[in-house]
Motif scaffolding. Sequence first.
Motif, short mmCIF file in Angstrom:
data_model
loop_
_atom_site.label_atom_id
_atom_site.label_comp_id
_atom_site.label_asym_id
_atom_site.label_seq_id
_atom_site.Cartn_x
_atom_site.Cartn_y
_atom_site.Cartn_z
N GLU A 189 34.62 41.58 43.80
CA GLU A 189 33.31 41.75 43.17
C GLU A 189 33.35 41.37 41.70
N LYS A 190 34.45 41.66 41.02
CA LYS A 190 34.57 41.28 39.61
C LYS A 190 34.56 39.76 39.45
N ILE A 191 35.21 39.07 40.38
CA ILE A 191 35.22 37.60 40.34
C ILE A 191 33.81 37.07 40.55
N GLU A 192 33.11 37.63 41.55
CA GLU A 192 31.73 37.20 41.84
C GLU A 192 30.79 37.53 40.67
N LEU A 193 31.06 38.69 40.03
CA LEU A 193 30.25 39.08 38.87
C LEU A 193 30.43 38.06 37.74
N GLY A 194 31.67 37.63 37.52
CA GLY A 194 31.92 36.61 36.50
C GLY A 194 31.19 35.31 36.80
#
Length: 430
Positions: A189-194
């Motif tokens: 999710e952090k990657i997608e948020l970035g």
Amino acid sequence: MKLFKAAIFLACMLVAAGAFAQSSAELKRRREKLSDELEQLNQEYQETASNKKVSLKQLNILKAQINLREEKIANINSEVRNLDNQISESNNTVRNLQSQLDQLKKEYAGMVLFAYRNQSAYNKLMFIFAAKDFNQAYRRLKYLQQFGTYRERQAGYIQGTQRDLHVKINELDKDKREKSNLLANQEKEKIELGKAKNNQVKVITDLSKQQGAIKQQQRDIRKRIAQTNRAITAAISREIEIARREAEEKARAEARAAAARAKAENREVAVTKPTITKSSTNSQVLNATPEAARLSNDFLGNRGRLPWPVANGQLLHGFGTYTDADGIRNESSGYEIRTAANATIRAVFDGEVRRVIDVAGSYTVILKHGEYFTSYSNLKSVSVGVGQHISTKQAIGTVAVDPSTGDPTVSFTLNKGKEFLNPKSWLADN
């Protein structure tokens, strides 16, 4: 006493586990709901991204995605903290069970050794006859009779503790695997948020090249919001005046009736002070009847538990000041909620339809709940009529597409008299 303490300890662990399970189930349900909403937003974004012309709709979807991903990451953090607490409690339980098992085995080994040394009938007789007196001999005889039963019971305790230990170790392993999966999900999710934030920067850059058209869209949005707010305020003012006139007319009718009765009974008319006067507050006017006062109290009593005006939706703008993509500060008098196309708009509480207004080509429905009012704006169709009594979650219309952004959005406002209130402290968690 040791067994009693162990039972108390296990009971406390079961209570804590029950509370954890309830909290974890709620967090898991919320995570799954956020995942479904993100999937829907991803599909909509792909549809808008296929259009070469960048629009405010793309930006709004990206903002909604970012908000949902941040909320999902925070939700996962809460789940991980819960699992950390559960793992810590499970470790303590395992250590306690292991300690109990070791003690039980030690005691059982002592009993086995004693039984081995006194296994012959001669040794048992010697143990009894070595007593100081008859009472001690009798107690030794009873001890030998109960010894075998106690050994069997102790063996049962050992087996039961071993089973409990095995179950708790399996639960601990399961919690550790679940924590590992959650952390992996969180990293994803952090990657997608970035990526979403990078896309947002790109879309804002592209939109800046269309500043003239975008600013016109934003002016249209602010103009429509201002029109809606003025219409709501004017409608509520009319409702207050209607309630005041009705209360005054009721007071005059009661005075005329009292005068007629006094004349018929040949007595002086008792002078009574009217309940509603020109100096009465809006709250007093709107709560002049017992029915209105009761409805106001019921509405207030459900503060924090009112359902949302849509079954599913994302909050675009909350109550108060917010800054748009161009850094322009705007004021919001309620909630701007993005929902699905053709979504049903529903009442948040029992009330009466007091106004259905056409504002800039879409409808606004105003419901009265005693001294409180709820308004639902940007509806393309309405399924209720003025004067109709409405129940909680009853459909009142369907959402329209915002012509400026291309999004299906509904504006929800809440008033106490003429005062706009923040819906956040009134609506339940969505």
